[in-house]
Design a protein around this motif. Structure first.
Motif, mmCIF file in Angstrom:
data_model
loop_
_atom_site.group_PDB
_atom_site.id
_atom_site.type_symbol
_atom_site.label_atom_id
_atom_site.label_comp_id
_atom_site.label_asym_id
_atom_site.label_seq_id
_atom_site.Cartn_x
_atom_site.Cartn_y
_atom_site.Cartn_z
ATOM 1 N N PRO A 115 0.878 -1.057 0.204
ATOM 2 C CA PRO A 115 0.348 0.112 0.152
ATOM 3 C C PRO A 115 0.845 1.438 0.192
ATOM 4 N N GLU A 116 1.840 1.312 0.402
ATOM 5 C CA GLU A 116 2.494 2.305 0.406
ATOM 6 C C GLU A 116 3.749 2.902 -0.334
ATOM 7 N N ILE A 117 3.969 1.748 -1.233
ATOM 8 C CA ILE A 117 4.701 1.558 -2.453
ATOM 9 C C ILE A 117 3.872 2.289 -4.073
ATOM 10 N N LYS A 118 2.862 1.567 -3.637
ATOM 11 C CA LYS A 118 1.011 1.892 -3.758
ATOM 12 C C LYS A 118 1.494 3.387 -4.114
ATOM 13 N N LYS A 119 1.094 4.203 -2.813
ATOM 14 C CA LYS A 119 0.937 5.983 -2.776
ATOM 15 C C LYS A 119 2.258 6.795 -3.481
ATOM 16 N N LEU A 120 3.034 6.041 -2.694
ATOM 17 C CA LEU A 120 4.733 6.615 -3.534
ATOM 18 C C LEU A 120 4.870 7.090 -5.062
ATOM 19 N N LEU A 121 4.126 5.494 -5.748
ATOM 20 C CA LEU A 121 4.419 5.057 -7.183
ATOM 21 C C LEU A 121 2.888 6.600 -7.664
ATOM 22 N N TYR A 145 6.051 5.745 -20.131
ATOM 23 C CA TYR A 145 7.138 6.634 -19.777
ATOM 24 C C TYR A 145 8.266 5.539 -19.297
ATOM 25 N N PRO A 146 8.960 5.229 -19.598
ATOM 26 C CA PRO A 146 10.188 4.801 -19.040
ATOM 27 C C PRO A 146 10.288 4.608 -17.220
ATOM 28 N N VAL A 147 10.164 5.947 -17.101
ATOM 29 C CA VAL A 147 10.550 6.489 -16.007
ATOM 30 C C VAL A 147 9.794 5.065 -14.812
ATOM 31 N N ILE A 148 8.780 4.683 -15.342
ATOM 32 C CA ILE A 148 7.641 4.059 -14.541
ATOM 33 C C ILE A 148 8.160 3.234 -14.322
ATOM 34 N N GLN A 149 8.428 2.408 -15.315
ATOM 35 C CA GLN A 149 8.841 1.361 -15.160
ATOM 36 C C GLN A 149 9.787 0.890 -14.289
ATOM 37 N N ALA A 150 11.081 2.364 -14.147
ATOM 38 C CA ALA A 150 11.824 2.404 -13.326
ATOM 39 C C ALA A 150 11.612 2.483 -11.795
ATOM 40 N N MET A 151 10.787 2.816 -11.753
ATOM 41 C CA MET A 151 10.165 3.261 -10.737
ATOM 42 C C MET A 151 9.829 2.661 -9.912
ATOM 43 N N VAL A 152 8.496 1.582 -10.138
ATOM 44 C CA VAL A 152 8.161 0.308 -10.053
ATOM 45 C C VAL A 152 9.515 -0.017 -9.622
ATOM 46 N N ASN A 153 10.171 -0.729 -10.109
ATOM 47 C CA ASN A 153 11.503 -1.868 -9.784
ATOM 48 C C ASN A 153 12.284 -0.934 -8.323
#
Length: 300
Positions: A115-121, A145-153
């Motif tokens: 849940p916290e990871i979701k909020k941050l993303l 956007y590639p940054v979203i893939q990078a930030m998820v990982n």
């Protein structure tokens, strides 16, 4: 004429012999290594859980949506638990049965962090949307956007890293690095509303601390100026990367090195080499080009 069987058998025998340097590099653990293909699958499940209405059919009925997320969560837990067990065995040469229960415990700890990871993303998506006039809607950010893939990982890897899970965090961030050109170490600490525009060539080192509402552009390096060695000549893992405070923008191809602080509300212009701390509200910009005047118009 060369005999193919002879060549194949000879080289098979040679390559089956373990080199001394190979022996030194082998991990101390036992059992299977973490599976890269399974970790890719785990990231897909996490993205489906965090962005269910963007990466799959919208489900307006809350019960159906909960069922979809719940089944994804169950599969995520099953896969992650096994890969964490492999990772724990990867770095430990004991055959303890404790690994299985410890892997289950840490997988559940990660599930609790989702849940916290979701909020941050979602704050990252908002930051990118607010910083780029070329984007039309939030879905475009999430899907393109590639940054979203990078930030998820990265955000998944960081959560796993701080719980002490070996190997897997690095695999996850390097998967994103290879596909996006954005290199974020899982040990870095990154706050809310983080935006990377374009992204190719960005490097963020292990001990970086990045505050809220920070925007960086392609080619930015937040790296180490140098590092110390221990008595055996190995690098010592101490804080060696920059601290970037809140509301900072760093433009393309700038390099910020060492354990320095970029004060809040600062702007670092493009192609800057920065190795000293700067106070809050700083504007570090390149000197404007000077046009040379000459009595001879043809002189360069």
């Amino acid at each position: 004429m060369i005999n193919p069987d002879e060549v194949l058998l000879r080289n098979t025998a040679s390559l089956s012999e373990m080199l001394d340097i190979e022996k030194k590099m082998l991990p101390h653990g036992s059992g299977h290594f973490p599976s890269v293909s399974v970790l890719k699958e785990i990231i897909i499940y996490i993205k489906n859980i965090i962005f269910p209405d963007f990466l799959d059919q919208q489900r307006k009925n809350s019960s159906i949506k909960s069922f979809f997320i719940g089944t994804s969560m169950e599969r995520l837990y099953s896969l992650l638990r096994k890969e964490i067990e492999h990772a724990l065995r990867f770095t430990d040469n004991s055959l303890s049965q404790v690994f299985e229960s410890e892997a289950a415990r840490r997988a559940l700890m990660f599930i609790d962090s989702l849940p916290e990871i979701k909020k941050l993303l979602y704050t990252d998506v908002e930051a990118i949307y607010n910083n780029d006039p070329a984007v039309d809607n939030y879905g475009e950010v999430i899907l393109c956007y590639p940054v979203i893939q990078a930030m998820v990982n990265y955000r998944v890897a960081h959560s796993l890293a701080i719980s002490g899970i070996p190997v897997i965090p690095r695999i996850l961030t390097e998967l994103a690095h290879s596909s996006t050109g954005i290199d974020i170490h899982p040990g870095a600490k990154i706050g809310r509303y983080f935006a990377i525009d374009h992204g190719t060539g960005v490097v963020i080192g292990e001990t970086c601390i990045i505050g809220d509402n920070v925007t960086i552009y392609q080619g930015v390096t937040l790296g180490a100026k140098n590092f110390s060695l221990d008595g055996n000549g190995h690098p010592v893992n101490i804080p060696r990367h920059p601290i970037i405070e809140d509301n900072v923008t760093i433009y393309a191809n700038s390099t910020v090195l060492g354990r320095i602080t970029v004060g809040h509300d600062s702007v670092i212009g493009g192609n800057i080499w920065l190795t000293n701390s700067v106070p809050p509200g700083s504007r570090i910009l390149q000197q404007k080009a000077m046009e040379k005047t000459s009595p001879n118009d043809n002189e360069l």
